[in-house]
Design a protein around this motif. Structure first.
Motif, PDB file in Angstrom:
ATOM      1  N   ASP A 171       0.853  -1.200   0.000  1.00 37.61           N
ATOM      2  CA  ASP A 171       0.000   0.000   0.000  1.00 37.61           C
ATOM      3  C   ASP A 171       0.885   1.245   0.000  1.00 37.61           C
ATOM      4  O   ASP A 171       0.660   2.190   0.759  1.00 37.61           O
ATOM      5  N   HIS A 190       1.552   4.222  -1.101  1.00 37.48           N
ATOM      6  CA  HIS A 190       1.100   5.450  -1.758  1.00 37.48           C
ATOM      7  C   HIS A 190       1.407   6.653  -0.866  1.00 37.48           C
ATOM      8  O   HIS A 190       1.943   6.525   0.237  1.00 37.48           O
ATOM      9  N   SER A 191       1.065   7.834  -1.348  1.00 36.21           N
ATOM     10  CA  SER A 191       1.556   9.052  -0.722  1.00 36.21           C
ATOM     11  C   SER A 191       0.874   9.404   0.592  1.00 36.21           C
ATOM     12  O   SER A 191       1.343  10.286   1.303  1.00 36.21           O
ATOM     13  N   ASP A 232       4.420  -2.235  -5.456  1.00 32.57           N
ATOM     14  CA  ASP A 232       5.082  -1.133  -4.759  1.00 32.57           C
ATOM     15  C   ASP A 232       5.715  -0.144  -5.727  1.00 32.57           C
ATOM     16  O   ASP A 232       5.756   1.063  -5.458  1.00 32.57           O
ATOM     17  N   ALA A 237       4.422   3.268  -6.979  1.00 37.28           N
ATOM     18  CA  ALA A 237       4.673   4.540  -6.294  1.00 37.28           C
ATOM     19  C   ALA A 237       5.347   5.556  -7.201  1.00 37.28           C
ATOM     20  O   ALA A 237       5.229   6.765  -6.987  1.00 37.28           O
ATOM     21  N   ILE A 276       2.609   7.451  -8.560  1.00 41.65           N
ATOM     22  CA  ILE A 276       1.783   8.053  -7.512  1.00 41.65           C
ATOM     23  C   ILE A 276       2.461   9.280  -6.910  1.00 41.65           C
ATOM     24  O   ILE A 276       1.823  10.322  -6.734  1.00 41.65           O
ATOM     25  N   ALA A 310      -0.499   1.110 -10.831  1.00 44.83           N
ATOM     26  CA  ALA A 310      -0.746   2.539 -10.641  1.00 44.83           C
ATOM     27  C   ALA A 310      -2.118   2.922 -11.197  1.00 44.83           C
ATOM     28  O   ALA A 310      -2.875   3.680 -10.570  1.00 44.83           O
ATOM     29  N   LEU A 339      -4.818   1.749  -8.802  1.00 43.80           N
ATOM     30  CA  LEU A 339      -4.986   2.603  -7.630  1.00 43.80           C
ATOM     31  C   LEU A 339      -5.548   3.966  -8.009  1.00 43.80           C
ATOM     32  O   LEU A 339      -6.415   4.510  -7.310  1.00 43.80           O
ATOM     33  N   VAL A 365      -2.369  10.456 -10.918  1.00 41.55           N
ATOM     34  CA  VAL A 365      -1.892   9.108 -11.234  1.00 41.55           C
ATOM     35  C   VAL A 365      -2.385   8.656 -12.602  1.00 41.55           C
ATOM     36  O   VAL A 365      -1.613   8.158 -13.438  1.00 41.55           O
TER      37      VAL A 365
END
Length: 294
Positions: A195, A197-198, A225, A228, A231, A263, A266, A287
């Motif tokens: 997970d 993300h920012s 991962d 990211a 993201i 990406a 998400l 994104v």
């Protein structure tokens, strides 16, 4: 968020104080303040140095247990601060599930700042994923929705696209169908954050101060991962991120194409759940646009 599931047990500051008095009385004098109620956990600040996390739903209990069991191992792989449990709360008469006392980290979530402000994070994030992405322990958790073959997410993705109001639907679906044709991860499962993300990366003075929320920690495809890169970063920083990771792990175009698919997965999920969250809307737009531009 509008779609957030309701808590299955009532959790408030009074409950946290009561649990501390029962199980960790040396910390019970510290003030307790609510920080957040997420999908899975309620989070409270305890004094100036600690955070208390309690599952809001039974489905999140195993996620918390995974952190308790495996985060100490993961923390040995990286120099970045991680929320390794300091104390563990046990189920009892007043709360049915385990809970955690962890460290408080200074900093703000990266979601609070623009991707153009994250260029200084490239090296640290690259070092983290390089360190993390190694064969997982034999008893590592299995996550049914993260680090799995992208085809397992196809049904949920297409259902989501039916609800999204976007002018780019045809292009989004075309890219998704393209990444579904990429070969799946053929190696043994690697450790993944799951997970990354920012909202789960804390930043202070343009540096990563901690990486948090390892509830989706598992063994799986590390591409999840590497999403990211789309993201957190703008195009220039994303290119440097890919170069730094690639220099350490070797060239693997299929890995990065799957990461692009994760990406997109998400980004569309953020847009689908952004009705009352402008930050999610802005990040989802970023994104998706970044994926479509590549």
């Amino acid at each position: 968020m509008a779609n957030m599931p309701a808590a299955e047990v009532p959790i408030d500051e009074a409950l946290v104080t009561r649990l501390l008095r029962e199980q960790h009385p040396d910390l019970a004098h510290l003030p307790v303040h609510t920080l957040s109620n997420g999908w899975d956990n309620a989070v409270f600040r305890l004094g100036s140095d600690f955070v208390v996390r309690l599952p809001r739903r039974e489905i999140a209990v195993q996620l918390l247990r995974n952190e308790q069991l495996f985060l100490p191992q993961i923390a040995e792989l990286t120099s970045l601060p991680l929320p390794v449990p300091i104390r563990i709360g046990q189920p009892g008469a007043h709360f049915p599930w385990p809970w955690t006392i962890g460290p408080w980290f200074a900093g703000r979530p990266a979601i609070d700042s623009a991707p153009s402000e994250h260029r200084g994070l490239v090296g640290q994030l690259a070092e983290f994923v390089i360190a993390l992405h190694r064969p997982a322990a034999a008893d590592a958790p299995q996550n049914p929705v993260r680090g799995v073959p992208l085809r397992r997410r196809d049904r949920a993705f297409r259902h989501r696209m039916e609800t999204l109001d976007t002018a780019h639907s045809a292009q989004i679906i075309a890219v998704w169908e393209e990444v579904l044709e990429i070969p799946e991860w053929q190696c043994e499962p690697f450790w993944i954050h799951g997970d990354l993300h920012s909202a789960n990366i804390l930043v202070q003075q343009q540096q990563i101060s901690a990486i948090i929320d390892f509830g989706d920690l598992a063994g799986g495809d590390p591409a999840v991962d590497l999403a990211a890169g789309w993201i957190l970063f703008d195009a220039e920083a994303r290119s440097r991120f890919q170069q730094e990771v690639g220099a350490a792990l070797g060239p693997d175009p299929a890995l990065w194409q799957r990461a692009r698919g994760w990406a997109l997965n998400l980004g569309t999920a953020l847009l689908a759940n952004s009705d009352d969250n402008p930050q999610f809307r802005a990040l989802g737009d970023h994104v998706v646009n970044a994926v479509l531009a590549d």
